[in-house]
Motif scaffolding. Structure first.
Motif, PDB file in Angstrom:
ATOM      1  N   ARG A   1      15.097 -38.163 -11.545  1.00  0.00           N
ATOM      2  CA  ARG A   1      14.162 -37.120 -11.555  1.00  0.00           C
ATOM      3  C   ARG A   1      14.478 -36.107 -12.658  1.00  0.00           C
ATOM      4  NH1 ARG A   1      11.426 -37.021  -6.832  1.00  0.00           N
ATOM      5  NH2 ARG A   1      10.196 -35.533  -7.853  1.00  0.00           N
ATOM      6  N   SER A   2      14.696 -36.565 -13.607  1.00  0.00           N
ATOM      7  CA  SER A   2      15.041 -35.954 -14.703  1.00  0.00           C
ATOM      8  C   SER A   2      13.751 -35.424 -15.460  1.00  0.00           C
ATOM      9  CB  SER A   2      15.935 -36.249 -15.857  1.00  0.00           C
ATOM     10  OG  SER A   2      15.316 -37.635 -16.387  1.00  0.00           O
TER      11      SER A   2
ATOM     12  N   PHE B   1      18.350 -40.328  -7.220  1.00  0.00           N
ATOM     13  CA  PHE B   1      17.801 -39.192  -6.807  1.00  0.00           C
ATOM     14  C   PHE B   1      18.538 -39.016  -5.423  1.00  0.00           C
ATOM     15  CE2 PHE B   1      14.244 -36.885  -4.771  1.00  0.00           C
ATOM     16  CZ  PHE B   1      14.824 -35.657  -5.119  1.00  0.00           C
TER      17      PHE B   1
ATOM     18  N   GLY C   1      11.308 -39.994  -2.947  1.00  0.00           N
ATOM     19  CA  GLY C   1      11.055 -38.837  -3.821  1.00  0.00           C
ATOM     20  C   GLY C   1      11.094 -37.562  -2.929  1.00  0.00           C
ATOM     21  N   PHE C   2      11.579 -37.587  -1.681  1.00  0.00           N
ATOM     22  CA  PHE C   2      11.426 -36.671  -0.674  1.00  0.00           C
ATOM     23  C   PHE C   2      12.916 -36.022  -0.435  1.00  0.00           C
ATOM     24  CE2 PHE C   2       7.073 -38.271   0.975  1.00  0.00           C
ATOM     25  CZ  PHE C   2       6.666 -37.481   0.353  1.00  0.00           C
ATOM     26  N   LEU C   3      13.119 -35.008  -0.216  1.00  0.00           N
ATOM     27  CA  LEU C   3      14.590 -34.576   0.175  1.00  0.00           C
ATOM     28  C   LEU C   3      14.409 -34.148   1.641  1.00  0.00           C
ATOM     29  CD1 LEU C   3      15.656 -32.201  -2.820  1.00  0.00           C
ATOM     30  CD2 LEU C   3      16.685 -34.188  -2.087  1.00  0.00           C
ATOM     31  N   VAL C   4      14.217 -34.947   2.298  1.00  0.00           N
ATOM     32  CA  VAL C   4      14.176 -35.248   3.890  1.00  0.00           C
ATOM     33  C   VAL C   4      15.225 -36.283   4.351  1.00  0.00           C
ATOM     34  CG1 VAL C   4      12.884 -35.651   6.056  1.00  0.00           C
ATOM     35  CG2 VAL C   4      11.994 -34.450   3.809  1.00  0.00           C
TER      36      VAL C   4
ATOM     37  N   TYR D   1      15.702 -31.189   6.638  1.00  0.00           N
ATOM     38  CA  TYR D   1      15.459 -31.118   4.978  1.00  0.00           C
ATOM     39  C   TYR D   1      17.018 -31.232   4.274  1.00  0.00           C
ATOM     40  CZ  TYR D   1      10.726 -29.441   5.100  1.00  0.00           C
ATOM     41  OH  TYR D   1       9.333 -29.281   5.448  1.00  0.00           O
ATOM     42  N   ALA D   2      16.951 -31.445   3.218  1.00  0.00           N
ATOM     43  CA  ALA D   2      18.290 -31.811   2.561  1.00  0.00           C
ATOM     44  C   ALA D   2      18.703 -30.969   1.140  1.00  0.00           C
ATOM     45  CB  ALA D   2      18.524 -33.636   2.248  1.00  0.00           C
ATOM     46  N   LYS D   3      19.791 -31.192   0.695  1.00  0.00           N
ATOM     47  CA  LYS D   3      20.083 -30.426  -0.579  1.00  0.00           C
ATOM     48  C   LYS D   3      19.999 -31.594  -1.648  1.00  0.00           C
ATOM     49  CE  LYS D   3      21.826 -26.054   0.299  1.00  0.00           C
ATOM     50  NZ  LYS D   3      20.792 -25.482   0.073  1.00  0.00           N
ATOM     51  N   LEU D   4      19.568 -31.110  -2.616  1.00  0.00           N
ATOM     52  CA  LEU D   4      19.559 -32.015  -3.858  1.00  0.00           C
ATOM     53  C   LEU D   4      21.055 -32.382  -4.348  1.00  0.00           C
ATOM     54  CD1 LEU D   4      18.028 -33.575  -6.390  1.00  0.00           C
ATOM     55  CD2 LEU D   4      18.353 -31.177  -7.469  1.00  0.00           C
TER      56      LEU D   4
ATOM     57  N   GLN E   1      19.103 -35.205 -11.752  1.00  0.00           N
ATOM     58  CA  GLN E   1      18.456 -34.591 -12.642  1.00  0.00           C
ATOM     59  C   GLN E   1      18.983 -34.453 -13.870  1.00  0.00           C
ATOM     60  OE1 GLN E   1      17.662 -30.621 -10.551  1.00  0.00           O
ATOM     61  NE2 GLN E   1      15.638 -31.102 -10.895  1.00  0.00           N
TER      62      GLN E   1
ATOM     63  N   ASP F   1       8.260 -33.623  -9.981  1.00  0.00           N
ATOM     64  CA  ASP F   1       9.437 -32.804 -10.952  1.00  0.00           C
ATOM     65  C   ASP F   1       9.390 -31.513 -11.292  1.00  0.00           C
ATOM     66  OD1 ASP F   1      10.719 -35.496 -11.238  1.00  0.00           O
ATOM     67  OD2 ASP F   1       9.957 -35.948 -12.999  1.00  0.00           O
TER      68      ASP F   1
ATOM     69  N   LEU G   1      10.064 -29.619  -7.799  1.00  0.00           N
ATOM     70  CA  LEU G   1      11.599 -29.984  -7.617  1.00  0.00           C
ATOM     71  C   LEU G   1      12.297 -28.848  -8.345  1.00  0.00           C
ATOM     72  CD1 LEU G   1      13.605 -31.622  -6.283  1.00  0.00           C
ATOM     73  CD2 LEU G   1      13.914 -33.053  -8.268  1.00  0.00           C
TER      74      LEU G   1
ATOM     75  N   LYS H   1       8.730 -31.081   1.222  1.00  0.00           N
ATOM     76  CA  LYS H   1       9.493 -32.389   1.416  1.00  0.00           C
ATOM     77  C   LYS H   1      10.288 -32.719   0.025  1.00  0.00           C
ATOM     78  CE  LYS H   1       7.496 -35.151   4.805  1.00  0.00           C
ATOM     79  NZ  LYS H   1       6.756 -36.298   5.114  1.00  0.00           N
ATOM     80  N   ILE H   2       9.516 -32.405  -1.048  1.00  0.00           N
ATOM     81  CA  ILE H   2       9.931 -32.568  -2.350  1.00  0.00           C
ATOM     82  C   ILE H   2      11.136 -31.281  -2.689  1.00  0.00           C
ATOM     83  CG2 ILE H   2       9.467 -32.450  -4.930  1.00  0.00           C
ATOM     84  CD1 ILE H   2       6.721 -33.533  -3.642  1.00  0.00           C
ATOM     85  N   ASN H   3      10.791 -30.471  -2.167  1.00  0.00           N
ATOM     86  CA  ASN H   3      11.825 -29.275  -2.425  1.00  0.00           C
ATOM     87  C   ASN H   3      11.634 -28.376  -1.347  1.00  0.00           C
ATOM     88  OD1 ASN H   3      13.262 -27.094  -3.197  1.00  0.00           O
ATOM     89  ND2 ASN H   3      11.990 -26.439  -5.187  1.00  0.00           N
ATOM     90  N   PRO H   4      12.852 -28.596  -0.379  1.00  0.00           N
ATOM     91  CA  PRO H   4      12.863 -27.739   0.792  1.00  0.00           C
ATOM     92  C   PRO H   4      13.112 -26.256   0.820  1.00  0.00           C
ATOM     93  CG  PRO H   4      14.015 -29.835   1.137  1.00  0.00           C
ATOM     94  CD  PRO H   4      13.661 -29.697  -0.339  1.00  0.00           C
ATOM     95  N   GLU H   5      13.686 -25.882  -0.363  1.00  0.00           N
ATOM     96  CA  GLU H   5      13.899 -24.384  -0.613  1.00  0.00           C
ATOM     97  C   GLU H   5      12.788 -23.697  -1.475  1.00  0.00           C
ATOM     98  OE1 GLU H   5      17.596 -24.397  -2.525  1.00  0.00           O
ATOM     99  OE2 GLU H   5      18.717 -25.137  -1.135  1.00  0.00           O
TER     100      GLU H   5
END
Lengths: 113, 255
Positions: A36-37, A69, A85-88, A95-98, A102, B194, B197, B226-230
């Motif tokens: 996901r850069s 990712f 593609g979801f931070l779930v 919800y999760a942390k990245l 990147q 992106d 994000l 969902k893509i960026n929870p924050e």
């Protein structure tokens, strides 16, 4: 869309490092590119031979490590590949942390005299 | 810059209509430590460097400049026509009396947007990127030389209308703000993840048009989260000013 300009930056750095090391040719370039850069790996490969033409990296090998990712869930601590593609969290749905994906790095080069 | 779309010609880049002189492409920083043990043929040299390091170094310099002047800076990114400039005009109208606002306008051609911002009552510098599809840190660095920044002020960098390329380039800003307008479709976050994000804030603009569109604000917000929870989301209308006061409130808390 901007892969050729990214490749020019890469070659710029590689050429300087090779010259600094007194080398005459770059035989391999090793990159680390996050999923996901924003950079498309296939496009990087596509522009590589064109961009290296008539440079000290002409004919060089291009190796790319694709960095997944990944997210980490703050609730259940699960580390997972966010392939959709979801931070779930794929386990508990929170919800999760990245934590990765990147990256846009030049890892190393191989040079010859 | 973006040669793939026909550019890279640095001579095409203009700041307030004046051509930017050829940019220095050499790296000033020292990497001699990398090459210490390598003398043989076919040898490996460890680099471990960000591809955009040169851009990122200039971005750090811009960031220091902002900190020294107590300037809060935002990089606004969206598709063309999402309403960035109109939102800025409204913001200058609503906040300009109590807050000094300056704008760096990025467009391929014309100074129409900078003229609109000046008309609205704020300082503005126009960067014309020629064929390039994004602003980079050096363009901002050059533009800052033309822009007298007030202490405790707000700087908005309005990027070239493009939801892909600008996301990779750090300009030294405090945060990226993305804008999706209701006329674009509620699945825009899924199409351009992106951008979401890398954004701290998302404005969903043109909500005054919702009665005429199939745009589902809830869906758009859920996908963005969902893509960026924050990500912090404000549905707004630059035209009717609906939702703008919530955005202003957040902004003033973060200045």
């Amino acid at each position: 869309m901007h892969e050729l300009s990214i490749m020019m930056s890469i070659l710029d750095t590689c050429q300087q490092e090779a010259e600094k090391a007194g080398a005459g040719r770059v035989s391999k370039i090793h990159l680390q590119i996050g999923e996901r850069s924003g950079v498309v790996v296939d496009s990087l490969k596509f522009v590589f031979s064109m961009a290296t033409q008539d440079t000290m990296a002409e004919g060089a090998e291009l190796e790319i490590d694709l960095i997944p990712f990944e997210g980490e869930c703050p609730h259940c601590n699960r580390r997972f590949h966010a392939s959709a593609g979801f931070l779930v969290c794929d386990q508990c749905g929170n919800y999760a942390k990245l934590i990765g994906g990147q990256e846009l790095n030049i890892k190393s080069i191989e040079v010859e005299d | 810059m973006c040669q793939e779309c026909g550019c890279l010609e640095v001579d095409q880049i203009k700041i307030d209509g004046k051509l930017l002189s050829a940019r220095n492409h050499t790296h000033q920083h020292d990497h001699s430590h990398h090459a210490e043990n390598n003398v043989d043929t076919g040898r490996e040299i460890s680099i471990k460097q960000n591809i955009l390091q040169k851009n990122n170094q200039i971005a750090s310099h811009n960031r220091e400049h902002f900190a020294a002047h107590h300037v809060f800076s935002m990089n606004w990114i969206s598709a063309p026509g999402s309403g960035k400039t109109t939102l800025l005009e409204k913001m200058i109208e609503d906040l300009g009396n109590n807050l000094s606002i300056a704008v760096i306008e990025g467009d391929q051609q014309t100074d129409n947007d900078a003229a609109r911002i000046r008309q609205a009552g704020a300082e503005a510098v126009q960067v014309n990127t020629g064929a390039a599809c994004h602003l980079d840190a050096e363009m901002i660095h050059q533009a800052l030389h033309k822009l007298p920044l007030q202490k405790n002020s707000l700087l908005v960098i309005e990027n070239v209308g493009n939801m892909v390329c600008p996301t990779a380039y750090d300009l030294g800003e405090h945060l990226k703000l993305s804008i999706i307008s209701c006329t674009e479709g509620d699945d825009k976050p899924l199409k351009y993840p992106d951008l979401l994000l890398t954004s701290k804030v998302l404005l969903i603009n043109k909500i005054d048009l919702l009665p005429y569109l199939d745009f589902n604000v809830e869906n758009c917000m859920q996908w963005a989260k969902k893509i960026n929870p924050e990500i912090i989301i404000f549905p707004v209308s630059a035209k009717t000013k609906e939702g703008l006061s919530e955005f202003y409130q957040w902004l003033q808390q973060n200045l």
